[in-house]
Design a protein around this motif. Sequence first.
Motif, short mmCIF file in Angstrom:
data_model
loop_
_atom_site.label_atom_id
_atom_site.label_comp_id
_atom_site.label_asym_id
_atom_site.label_seq_id
_atom_site.Cartn_x
_atom_site.Cartn_y
_atom_site.Cartn_z
N LEU A 32 19.89 -25.27 22.08
CA LEU A 32 19.43 -24.70 20.93
C LEU A 32 19.14 -25.57 19.74
O LEU A 32 18.13 -24.96 19.04
CB LEU A 32 20.72 -24.06 20.33
N SER A 33 19.41 -26.74 19.96
CA SER A 33 18.97 -27.79 18.72
C SER A 33 17.43 -28.08 19.17
O SER A 33 16.67 -28.01 18.33
CB SER A 33 19.68 -28.95 18.60
N ARG A 34 17.05 -27.97 20.34
CA ARG A 34 15.69 -28.20 20.75
C ARG A 34 14.91 -27.13 20.25
O ARG A 34 13.72 -27.29 20.08
CB ARG A 34 15.76 -28.49 22.30
N VAL A 35 15.26 -26.02 20.62
CA VAL A 35 14.58 -24.69 20.55
C VAL A 35 14.15 -24.80 18.99
O VAL A 35 13.28 -24.24 18.57
CB VAL A 35 15.31 -23.40 21.12
N LEU A 36 15.47 -24.76 18.14
CA LEU A 36 15.22 -24.93 16.73
C LEU A 36 14.31 -26.12 16.23
O LEU A 36 13.54 -25.64 15.39
CB LEU A 36 16.67 -25.20 15.87
N ALA A 37 14.44 -27.12 16.54
CA ALA A 37 13.33 -28.20 16.28
C ALA A 37 11.91 -27.63 16.77
O ALA A 37 10.77 -28.33 16.17
CB ALA A 37 13.84 -29.55 17.01
N GLN A 38 11.96 -27.18 17.86
CA GLN A 38 10.43 -26.62 18.37
C GLN A 38 9.94 -25.69 17.46
O GLN A 38 8.73 -25.68 17.28
CB GLN A 38 10.62 -26.12 19.86
N LEU A 39 10.68 -24.86 16.93
CA LEU A 39 10.45 -23.94 15.97
C LEU A 39 9.74 -24.53 14.61
O LEU A 39 8.78 -23.98 13.82
CB LEU A 39 11.53 -22.83 15.87
N LEU A 40 10.32 -25.64 14.14
CA LEU A 40 10.34 -26.42 13.12
C LEU A 40 9.15 -27.23 13.36
O LEU A 40 8.77 -28.29 12.44
CB LEU A 40 11.23 -26.96 12.45
N GLY A 41 8.28 -27.41 14.57
CA GLY A 41 7.40 -28.41 14.86
C GLY A 41 7.66 -29.45 15.55
O GLY A 41 6.77 -30.48 15.68
N GLY A 42 8.86 -29.73 16.11
CA GLY A 42 9.34 -30.84 16.88
C GLY A 42 8.63 -31.04 18.26
O GLY A 42 8.09 -30.03 18.74
N LYS A 43 8.19 -32.12 18.64
CA LYS A 43 7.48 -32.42 19.84
C LYS A 43 7.97 -33.25 21.08
O LYS A 43 7.69 -33.49 21.93
CB LYS A 43 6.25 -33.60 19.44
N GLY A 44 9.55 -33.10 20.84
CA GLY A 44 10.44 -33.79 21.77
C GLY A 44 10.62 -32.91 22.90
O GLY A 44 9.74 -32.06 23.57
N SER A 45 11.67 -33.29 23.84
CA SER A 45 11.98 -32.65 25.03
C SER A 45 13.54 -32.22 25.17
O SER A 45 14.13 -32.91 23.93
CB SER A 45 11.79 -33.68 26.09
N SER A 50 19.90 -37.49 12.56
CA SER A 50 19.25 -38.71 12.55
C SER A 50 18.65 -39.09 14.07
O SER A 50 17.24 -39.14 14.08
CB SER A 50 19.73 -40.28 12.22
N MET A 51 19.44 -38.78 14.99
CA MET A 51 18.97 -39.08 16.36
C MET A 51 17.91 -37.91 16.89
O MET A 51 16.82 -38.26 17.42
CB MET A 51 20.01 -39.39 17.35
N LEU A 52 18.37 -36.79 16.49
CA LEU A 52 17.50 -35.79 16.86
C LEU A 52 16.01 -35.63 16.12
O LEU A 52 15.02 -35.35 16.79
CB LEU A 52 18.29 -34.28 16.48
N MET A 53 16.18 -36.09 14.84
CA MET A 53 14.80 -36.25 14.33
C MET A 53 13.90 -37.17 15.09
O MET A 53 12.64 -36.94 15.03
CB MET A 53 15.05 -36.60 12.65
N GLU A 54 14.44 -38.41 15.29
CA GLU A 54 13.52 -39.46 16.12
C GLU A 54 13.20 -38.84 17.45
O GLU A 54 11.96 -39.00 17.97
CB GLU A 54 14.56 -40.59 16.30
N ALA A 55 13.94 -38.04 18.09
CA ALA A 55 13.75 -37.63 19.49
C ALA A 55 12.56 -36.64 19.45
O ALA A 55 11.82 -36.43 20.11
CB ALA A 55 14.80 -37.03 20.01
N GLU A 56 12.70 -35.81 18.25
CA GLU A 56 11.70 -34.79 18.12
C GLU A 56 10.35 -35.41 17.65
O GLU A 56 9.35 -34.67 17.71
CB GLU A 56 12.02 -33.61 17.33
N THR A 57 10.03 -36.50 17.24
CA THR A 57 8.88 -37.05 16.94
C THR A 57 8.16 -37.59 17.93
O THR A 57 7.08 -38.05 17.94
CB THR A 57 9.27 -38.15 15.93
#
Length: 171
Positions: free
Chosen positions: A97-110, A162-169
């Motif tokens: 769910l955190s990945r899906v939310l990050a993706q909706l906010l423009g995240g590029k992670g996995s 903090s770690m999720l923001m780094e993972a999503e970049t």
Amino acid sequence: MRVGSNGTGDRVAVVSDIVTSWRSPRSVIARHLQHRASESFAFSLLVAFLILAFVALWPNMSRKSFLYPEVPLAQRMLAAGLALLASIPLWYLVAALSRVLAQLLGGKGSYLGARLALFTALLSTAPLMLVQGALNGFLGQGLLPYIAGLVVLGGFLYLWFSMLMEAETRP
């Protein structure tokens, strides 16, 4: 204490990662992602957290068994252990769910990056949970254990975000 390998054959020292994550959480997750960490490595972090969480629950279970002897300590420990094992799918769901939310906010992670961020943050928070567990065991319900719980929650959220923001970049 070493847990698993990060996918490249290098062994990863968990204790140094825990200490480093409090100073620089983004560098820890960046290092894991740079070395192409595997799913087995991520799962080993979750299992290590669950073991430490179980140990953190022990003092409070012991106290309750002493105060309420109708439920023996072994029964409480078995119930807590099974509950922690049953939480594994929940942690995977939270990471997804955190990945899906990050993706909706423009995240590029996995999804693996999201799991690594969550599981590393959980494991890094475990030492605080051990202190909180000791306070619960010795003091029972009260202000100090409650404040310790808030510190644990705040520390976990800080590390995880903090770690999720780094993972999503990182793509």
